[in-house]
Design an enzyme around this catalytic site. Structure first.
Site, PDB file in Angstrom:
ATOM      1  N   GLU A   1      37.106  56.708  -7.382  1.00 23.79           N
ATOM      2  CA  GLU A   1      35.899  56.565  -6.550  1.00 23.79           C
ATOM      3  C   GLU A   1      35.892  57.493  -5.340  1.00 23.79           C
ATOM      4  OE1 GLU A   1      37.685  54.137  -7.839  1.00 23.79           O
ATOM      5  OE2 GLU A   1      36.446  52.457  -8.473  1.00 23.79           O
TER       6      GLU A   1
ATOM      7  N   THR B   1      35.995  54.510 -14.286  1.00 22.86           N
ATOM      8  CA  THR B   1      37.265  53.871 -13.913  1.00 22.86           C
ATOM      9  C   THR B   1      37.893  53.275 -15.167  1.00 22.86           C
ATOM     10  OG1 THR B   1      36.188  51.762 -13.514  1.00 22.86           O
ATOM     11  CG2 THR B   1      36.334  53.265 -11.658  1.00 22.86           C
TER      12      THR B   1
ATOM     13  N   TRP C   1      45.196  36.630   5.123  1.00 22.78           N
ATOM     14  CA  TRP C   1      45.863  37.220   3.979  1.00 22.78           C
ATOM     15  C   TRP C   1      47.380  37.191   4.158  1.00 22.78           C
ATOM     16  CZ3 TRP C   1      42.307  42.095   4.107  1.00 22.78           C
ATOM     17  CH2 TRP C   1      41.129  41.830   3.390  1.00 22.78           C
TER      18      TRP C   1
ATOM     19  N   LYS D   1      45.201  34.619  -0.313  1.00 24.33           N
ATOM     20  CA  LYS D   1      44.189  34.342   0.706  1.00 24.33           C
ATOM     21  C   LYS D   1      44.323  32.883   1.103  1.00 24.33           C
ATOM     22  CE  LYS D   1      42.334  37.901  -1.862  1.00 24.33           C
ATOM     23  NZ  LYS D   1      42.771  38.280  -3.237  1.00 24.33           N
TER      24      LYS D   1
END
Lengths: 554, 554
Positions: A341, A195, A456, A451
């Site tokens: 991923e 990554t 959220w 948060k």
């Protein structure tokens, strides 16, 4: 294994005829020996050869590598553009049960050195045009013992400070194709990609033969690719294996078009080649497609691209660009969703017949910009801050979790990746909604979400609502730490004339989409917002700057 | 495992997120909840429901089965036509890690009893219209403890001699869909199908979840199926899972059309439904398609089937039928090759762009009758009588061997299957050629081939050559045992006027295609050739009759 599996009766299919990438290229070369691979050489010319010739060179390359001592489990790096030799190595290295390390030539030498060393690569093949990258890398990659240069020119004409460099084509000349590529345990790594690592060190994703094979089939089926397609690989093969398109194209026995190295000024070359080779599938980020469209707009004879699907990822394509391609050329921009991923295909946009009659033109275009429908084989979940499942009702927003045969279950050799997984599901870090028709729409990055009180609040939704005020030029909503609520939203706003807008007016703009407790407690007016080098809002800098402001606000 | 597998580096995809058929139906129901399943009821009416409703019933059916005591590894039999409930059970039974036994309702009660007992099935679900089959079967299947009748009528109106029959819809009424179908070890058996067993007892093929899943993806990709397709399952779902089309159709989220029970006289119903539901894919043997074409020939308004692919298997389609469909309706007859042991997709015919310019019309039609190109994922080999590989040159003929993830590696619970396998490859028993373009053409069954002096002589090629003589009506070439050469060919010939043809004339006809040692030593003239009940040459009877003739001939 994070799953509990129930065992049934043994089947007579046996346990495990393995899914190997060699099967794909061997099948293509045997059954469609005449199919073409078109490529651009280092000199900028175009040339072509057949699948049969390509597979012959794949086998010879495997022989060369084996003679260099490469064996099962060894890691072999590649520094190259989307070239013919890169394409051959895509099959030759994994064909030996070795691991192809995808080396992102745009990384800093220290980062690329970290990746090379972490992977344990001891052999690296490098295109002549990238020798300077390799030379800068070498001090940071002491484990590399063998450097092989790939060039059409003889070794005697190549200057490099790399030690003991070998010449790929010299080795190929004496290698025979009489090698039986082995059957490989399918969970073995096919290739490795790290990554980009915006936070912390790059993390290694090691794709399995099985994952790559299944991804290729799913992608080919989802995009309805077949032998009459011509697939141009624009997305780099050195990161996320060009989104898996090399393998799905070979599964489909499509014509392959490899543009090699091309400069930003060569957009016209790409467009001309797409016309000449009748390209039907190409991949890239919107930043690649937009200059193409700009070029096409200047052409007297617009190309007929009605069969072309432009597979677009990374960021949402602009509506004007999607419409522009459709109107000027007939090409469809197909927005897809995934990550390093996830190999990467997770979702891909396509219209559903059932919606044809019930959407307005504007609604249809808006839907086409969403991340689309999950690909069969991948499970997608939305969860709230506590990890509870959220409904797929087009309203509830949560983190997108993914699992499936081509989704990672861990990172390579790092200890602290537990926060990236939940019960065997990979946490994408993306926040989104899924509507009743199955369409996924990303709304934010979790790291940019506020948060607050265990819930959220989407920063992007709030920004869009604030920007809808005619006096607002731009807005950023960030999280600031708060002693009682963990985080609270803070809105930073730039207005046309620098004048402040009454808070009650801003709150009214937000009232439709946000609960009262979600509204920002205060709004800060600024002259401009900081941006990163690629033009994105630099929320990291803003969060650092305003980290202490919650005390003031509360 | 008959393969030696090389292990590489472990991947981060993990070992084994399993390939389960539940993934296919759950994905389809979640992402395409609106898609339709159209079915014919027992009363002969057509009705429809959605994927979402279907999956709801699948889960309720799984709940019903679990409450009946069905668990992982248990075998559950189905006696039904291509019905809605049959389709639901395709997912419900394997969804519990139980095995769905495909019960061929055309088998004799003793054979079906053998199959049922050999599989260990203790539960059988039977459509009301097939109660008489179940009643005849029951004495031969003493292991079955639970019989469940499927009908739209209440149990009180159903008469049967089966003991303690339960009623499927009664059980469904009280079952809830709140069941989490488990993740299943993918090599577990999904379903069982027994070969028809022309020689000896039926042999069990137990398909794995993995094999079915991969087959579905490969078939969907090969046939380019997608959500805009409508797939009519004509091939019985009780043998070879209707060639895997139910699963590939669901993978593609295509519309499903289930014709239920239809009589030979109802060909017009099939054609009308194909028109009404805009069917684009249907499967069947030429014996199914020919009456359809005959019916279409009588229609004033010919249906527009230009999107329709008629997937044809079992025997080679007649050229006149293929041309007839193309000319009258635009439909393509797509010849495919496979067997119960191969799930069944091994090869499928399709034209290659490269051949467009170099074949005559007659050559192209001839090629379309061949078994076609291997499906990606399946390896095909040709071997001679000694098991040596033969070239794919369009000339060499050998036995077709197959291996791959959806090809069996053994039969279920029988001791003596070694002669059906070679180094992990399944011996198809078919003799054929593969040409340089990859096309497979079957030429004979190995059991009908003459094995002479360690080589093979194709009986069908020889028959075709002899029949080319204008006076010959039909011919059969059979093997007769020979003390020195193992076998020798014997030609049995029927002539128009009963007159014999000089052997030298016959030999001249054969000289082009056969070596001298392959020519029949003698030719026997007969009045007629024996045929089986389905009209095929009865070579078994001929071999028995002429077994002693080699001594006479030598």
């Amino acid at each position: 294994m994070p799953y509990e599996l129930i065992e049934g009766l043994p089947s007579t299919h046996g346990d495990h005829y393995p899914l190997n990438t060699t099967t794909l290229i061997r099948h293509a070369a045997r059954t469609y020996p005449e199919q073409e691979v078109v490529y651009r050489t280092g000199g900028g010319d175009w040339d072509r050869y057949t699948y049969a010739d390509c597979f012959d060179r794949v086998k010879r390359a495997a022989k060369v590598l084996r003679e260099l001592g490469v064996g099962p489990g060894d890691v072999v790096g590649i520094l190259d553009w989307n070239s013919k030799r890169h394409f051959e190595l895509y099959w030759a290295i994994p064909g030996l049960a070795a691991v192809m390390l995808q080396m992102n030539l745009r990384l800093a030498p220290t980062d690329l050195g970290y990746v090379t060393s972490h992977s344990g690569a001891s052999t690296v093949l490098v295109d002549e045009s990238l020798l300077s990258v390799a030379e800068e890398l070498a001090p940071h990659a002491p484990g590399v013992r063998t450097w092989v240069v790939m060039s059409d020119r003889p070794l005697s004409e190549i200057e490099t400070s790399l030690p003991n460099v070998m010449h790929f084509e010299d080795l190929m000349q004496t290698a025979h194709a009489d090698i039986d590529l082995p059957l490989i345990e399918e969970s073995s790594a096919y290739s490795a990609c790290y990554t980009s690592g915006t936070t912390g060190k790059p993390k290694g994703v090691y794709y399995s033969h099985r994952g790559i094979y299944l991804h290729a089939m799913a992608q080919a089926a989802t995009l309805s690719m077949d032998i009459e397609d011509a697939v141009m690989l624009i997305t780099p093969m050195f990161h996320g294996q060009s989104w898996g398109l090399p393998q799905s194209a070979v599964f489909s026995a499509a014509k392959i078009v490899l543009p090699g190295r091309y400069a930003a000024s060569e957009t016209s070359v790409l467009v001309e080649t797409m016309v000449a080779e009748r390209v039907t599938v190409a991949n890239g980020a919107p930043a690649i497609f937009q200059p193409m469209l700009d070029h096409i707009a200047t052409m007297d004879d617009k190309p007929d691209f009605h069969r072309l699907r432009l597979l677009s990822g990374a960021t949402e394509p602009a509506l004007a660009m999607m419409r522009g391609f459709a109107e000027l050329t007939g090409a469809r921009v197909v927005h897809a969703y995934g990550a390093t991923e996830t190999t990467p295909f997770v979702a891909v946009n396509r219209s559903k017949p059932v919606l044809d009659s019930c959407l307005t033109d504007a609604e249809r275009w808006d839907l086409m910009r969403s991340q689309g429908l999950p690909v069969c084989g991948v499970d997608i979940r939305l969860v709230d801050a506590q990890g509870n499942d959220l409904p797929h009702d087009g309203v509830a927003q949560g983190e997108v979790l993914v699992r499936g045969p081509w989704i990672i279950e861990r990172y390579h050799n790092i200890a602290d990746d537990a926060d990236r997984f939940l019960d065997g599901w990979w946490r994408s870090g993306d926040m989104g909604r899924i509507d009743g028709n199955g369409y996924l729409k990303l709304t934010d990055r979790i790291k940019d979400v506020i948060k607050s009180g265990g819930e959220w609040i989407s920063s992007i939704d709030m920004e869009n609502a604030i920007v809808s005020h005619p006096e607002v030029v731009e807005a950023a909503v960030i999280a600031v730490p708060h002693p009682q609520w963990q985080e609270r939203p803070l809105a930073l706003v730039v207005t046309r004339d620098g004048q402040e807008i009454p808070t009650s007016v801003i709150h009214r703009l937000l009232a439709d989409s946000f609960a009262k407790w979600q509204l920002p407690d205060d709004i800060v007016y600024v002259d401009r917002l900081p941006r990163t080098s690629v033009g994105k809002l630099d929320k990291k800098a803003l969060r650092a700057q305003y980290a202490g402001s919650a005390q003031l606000l509360s």
